[in-house]
Design a protein around this motif. Structure first.
Motif, mmCIF file in Angstrom:
data_model
loop_
_atom_site.group_PDB
_atom_site.id
_atom_site.type_symbol
_atom_site.label_atom_id
_atom_site.label_comp_id
_atom_site.label_asym_id
_atom_site.label_seq_id
_atom_site.Cartn_x
_atom_site.Cartn_y
_atom_site.Cartn_z
ATOM 1 N N ASP A 42 0.893 -1.337 0.061
ATOM 2 C CA ASP A 42 -0.021 0.076 0.039
ATOM 3 C C ASP A 42 0.900 1.241 0.023
ATOM 4 N N HIS A 43 0.545 2.178 -0.832
ATOM 5 C CA HIS A 43 1.131 3.555 -1.041
ATOM 6 C C HIS A 43 2.771 3.363 -1.499
ATOM 7 N N HIS A 44 2.789 2.278 -2.256
ATOM 8 C CA HIS A 44 4.282 2.024 -2.875
ATOM 9 C C HIS A 44 4.945 3.067 -3.616
ATOM 10 N N HIS A 45 6.066 3.341 -3.333
ATOM 11 C CA HIS A 45 6.695 4.323 -4.037
ATOM 12 C C HIS A 45 7.440 3.545 -5.316
ATOM 13 N N PHE A 46 6.892 3.787 -6.716
ATOM 14 C CA PHE A 46 7.751 3.081 -7.668
ATOM 15 C C PHE A 46 8.853 3.659 -7.949
ATOM 16 N N THR A 47 9.933 2.785 -7.937
ATOM 17 C CA THR A 47 11.450 3.146 -8.162
ATOM 18 C C THR A 47 11.247 3.034 -9.993
ATOM 19 N N GLU A 48 12.299 3.488 -10.384
ATOM 20 C CA GLU A 48 12.746 3.241 -11.917
ATOM 21 C C GLU A 48 12.776 1.805 -12.090
ATOM 22 N N GLU A 49 13.230 1.105 -11.152
ATOM 23 C CA GLU A 49 13.633 -0.354 -11.395
ATOM 24 C C GLU A 49 12.283 -1.093 -11.372
ATOM 25 N N ASP A 50 11.425 -0.728 -10.735
ATOM 26 C CA ASP A 50 10.084 -1.203 -10.695
ATOM 27 C C ASP A 50 9.302 -0.860 -12.022
ATOM 28 N N ILE A 51 9.429 0.149 -12.424
ATOM 29 C CA ILE A 51 8.715 0.786 -13.616
ATOM 30 C C ILE A 51 9.335 -0.031 -14.931
ATOM 31 N N LEU A 52 10.566 -0.330 -14.881
ATOM 32 C CA LEU A 52 11.082 -1.094 -16.010
ATOM 33 C C LEU A 52 10.771 -2.664 -15.770
ATOM 34 N N HIS A 53 10.466 -3.204 -14.695
ATOM 35 C CA HIS A 53 9.938 -4.628 -14.423
ATOM 36 C C HIS A 53 8.508 -4.642 -14.939
ATOM 37 N N ILE A 54 7.892 -3.660 -14.482
ATOM 38 C CA ILE A 54 6.386 -3.657 -15.009
ATOM 39 C C ILE A 54 6.083 -3.683 -16.631
ATOM 40 N N LYS A 55 7.044 -2.606 -17.045
ATOM 41 C CA LYS A 55 6.946 -2.319 -18.479
ATOM 42 C C LYS A 55 7.334 -3.858 -19.184
ATOM 43 N N LYS A 56 8.498 -4.707 -18.726
ATOM 44 C CA LYS A 56 8.993 -5.808 -19.215
ATOM 45 C C LYS A 56 7.718 -6.863 -19.072
ATOM 46 N N GLN A 57 7.037 -6.940 -17.991
ATOM 47 C CA GLN A 57 6.019 -7.850 -17.848
ATOM 48 C C GLN A 57 4.722 -7.623 -18.621
ATOM 49 N N ALA A 58 4.403 -6.344 -18.715
ATOM 50 C CA ALA A 58 3.133 -5.948 -19.623
ATOM 51 C C ALA A 58 3.422 -6.130 -21.225
ATOM 52 N N LYS A 59 4.897 -5.954 -21.709
ATOM 53 C CA LYS A 59 5.081 -6.294 -23.218
ATOM 54 C C LYS A 59 4.279 -5.136 -23.769
ATOM 55 N N ASN A 60 3.625 -5.324 -24.744
ATOM 56 C CA ASN A 60 2.842 -4.241 -25.444
ATOM 57 C C ASN A 60 1.379 -3.980 -24.896
ATOM 58 N N ASN A 61 1.012 -5.008 -23.898
ATOM 59 C CA ASN A 61 -0.263 -4.950 -23.626
ATOM 60 C C ASN A 61 -0.841 -3.746 -22.572
ATOM 61 N N ILE A 62 -2.036 -3.596 -22.576
ATOM 62 C CA ILE A 62 -2.417 -2.351 -21.633
ATOM 63 C C ILE A 62 -2.146 -2.620 -20.246
ATOM 64 N N ILE A 63 -1.809 -1.711 -19.409
ATOM 65 C CA ILE A 63 -1.878 -1.670 -18.002
ATOM 66 C C ILE A 63 -3.016 -1.246 -17.353
ATOM 67 N N ILE A 64 -3.747 -1.886 -16.592
ATOM 68 C CA ILE A 64 -4.616 -1.148 -15.974
ATOM 69 C C ILE A 64 -4.334 -1.248 -14.357
ATOM 70 N N THR A 65 -4.480 0.076 -13.656
ATOM 71 C CA THR A 65 -4.154 0.045 -12.249
ATOM 72 C C THR A 65 -5.511 0.712 -11.530
ATOM 73 N N THR A 66 -5.108 0.842 -10.118
ATOM 74 C CA THR A 66 -6.126 1.659 -9.546
ATOM 75 C C THR A 66 -5.851 3.016 -9.341
ATOM 76 N N GLU A 67 -7.039 3.684 -9.301
ATOM 77 C CA GLU A 67 -6.688 5.289 -9.421
ATOM 78 C C GLU A 67 -5.572 5.795 -8.591
ATOM 79 N N LYS A 68 -5.602 5.454 -7.344
ATOM 80 C CA LYS A 68 -4.389 5.756 -6.355
ATOM 81 C C LYS A 68 -3.128 5.612 -6.848
ATOM 82 N N ASP A 69 -2.903 4.315 -7.548
ATOM 83 C CA ASP A 69 -1.625 4.009 -8.417
ATOM 84 C C ASP A 69 -1.512 5.029 -9.708
#
Length: 339
Positions: free
Chosen positions: A268-295
């Protein structure tokens, strides 16, 4: 984890004694509480996180903002700033916290402020040239230094405070008897078809002689990006990445998920680091990413933005919503001093 919590029971007893003694000092006036000549509504809980405070604050904003100048005052959890901060065009989720920043972006006509010292925060808001008519205190049930005029206590349907215990054995910030300070209690995140019988059982289990309401979280029919809206029905069966950094994301995932989706969870309230964002990008590939409004307010502006969507939520009452509204409007209409 359960075993660890059990062996920490003596610390829970000690913590419970400390919080009870602190509350006693406020109750008898040895520690001073401050009240103000304006309506102040506090929304909070007895447990740690996950009760739906943000959508409940937003409900109050929608109810009251047509006729009143509203201010929200939050602690600004995990923000990288100190003291009183008034949200403005330079604000970000980092400077004021994700939930206050969400309020600021979503409701441009209200005042949004953060201050861990709620007394100082209220005094600062009152001193503004265009001061608010009503102040909504976010997560301030245990902030006894301020005596709000009206307290709304939230407890989640699947984690009722009456079934819980003091930290660290349980998740309660203070004893269950703290519920007596509330003016009303809302059981949040209920099943949509909760029966009257089930509601009556919960009333008896809670056992506090206060008005009790039952609410449900509702999701919108669309997900949104910075420039696009897509129907949920159109993306349900599309491969996607679902991302949540909230206390209890289970229902969020269930509303959107298909068997091929990638699921990522953060604290909860996680601060997304550059490493986190690169990991998310890699996992998502070219698919859409859906998150919560708070995130979303924490991830917007990153390299994910072109494929990033969020799903808004609202809280609504299963029954008795009109009585809730009337109670709040009556308090606001008749309140001249919170005492």
């Amino acid at each position: 984890m359960i075993f660890l919590r059990k062996i920490l029971f003596p610390f829970a007893v000690l913590y419970g004694c400390i919080t009870r003694f602190r509350n006693f000092l406020f109750d008898v006036g040895i520690l001073k509480s401050y009240s103000f000549d304006m309506p102040v509504i506090a929304v909070g809980n007895l447990s740690v996180g996950g009760t739906g405070k943000t959508p409940q604050i937003e409900y109050l904003i929608r109810l009251l903002s047509d006729k009143h100048k509203i201010a929200t005052l939050s602690r600004g959890y995990k923000r990288q700033s100190k003291g009183f901060v008034l949200a403005d065009t330079t604000s970000t989720a980092i400077t004021i916290g994700d939930e206050p920043f969400q309020f600021y972006k979503k409701f441009p006509d209200i005042i949004v402020a953060v201050d861990a010292d709620r007394k100082n925060g209220i005094e600062q808001l009152i001193s503004l040239n265009e001061s608010p008519d009503i102040i909504l205190l976010d997560d301030a049930f245990q902030h006894r230094k301020v005596k709000a005029g009206f307290y709304i206590l939230l407890t989640a349907y699947d984690d009722l405070f009456c079934d819980d215990f003091i930290l660290p054995t349980g998740n309660l910030r203070e004893s269950r008897s703290g519920a007596k300070r509330a003016n009303m209690i809302i059981v949040t995140k209920c099943p949509k078809k909760i029966s009257e019988l089930a509601q009556d059982k919960i009333r008896r289990r809670i056992g506090v002689d206060k008005p009790l309401f039952f609410s449900v979280i509702t999701y919108e029919d669309y997900v949104y990006s910075s420039n696009e809206a897509i129907k949920v029905s159109e993306i349900k069966n599309v491969n996607k990445l679902l991302l949540a950094g909230i206390a209890k994301p289970k229902s969020f995932f269930a509303y959107l998920q298909n068997e091929n989706d990638v699921i990522l969870t953060f604290s909860d309230h996680h601060h997304f680091t550059e490493e986190d964002i690169l990991h998310i990008k890699k996992q998502a590939k070219n698919n859409i990413i859906i998150t919560t409004e708070k995130d979303y307010v924490r991830l917007k502006g990153s390299i994910l933005e072109r494929q990033l969507f969020y799903l808004p939520i609202k809280t609504s009452f299963i029954s008795g919503g009109d009585n809730f509204d009337k109670t709040i409007l009556n308090y606001v209409g008749t309140s001249t001093r919170n005492s």
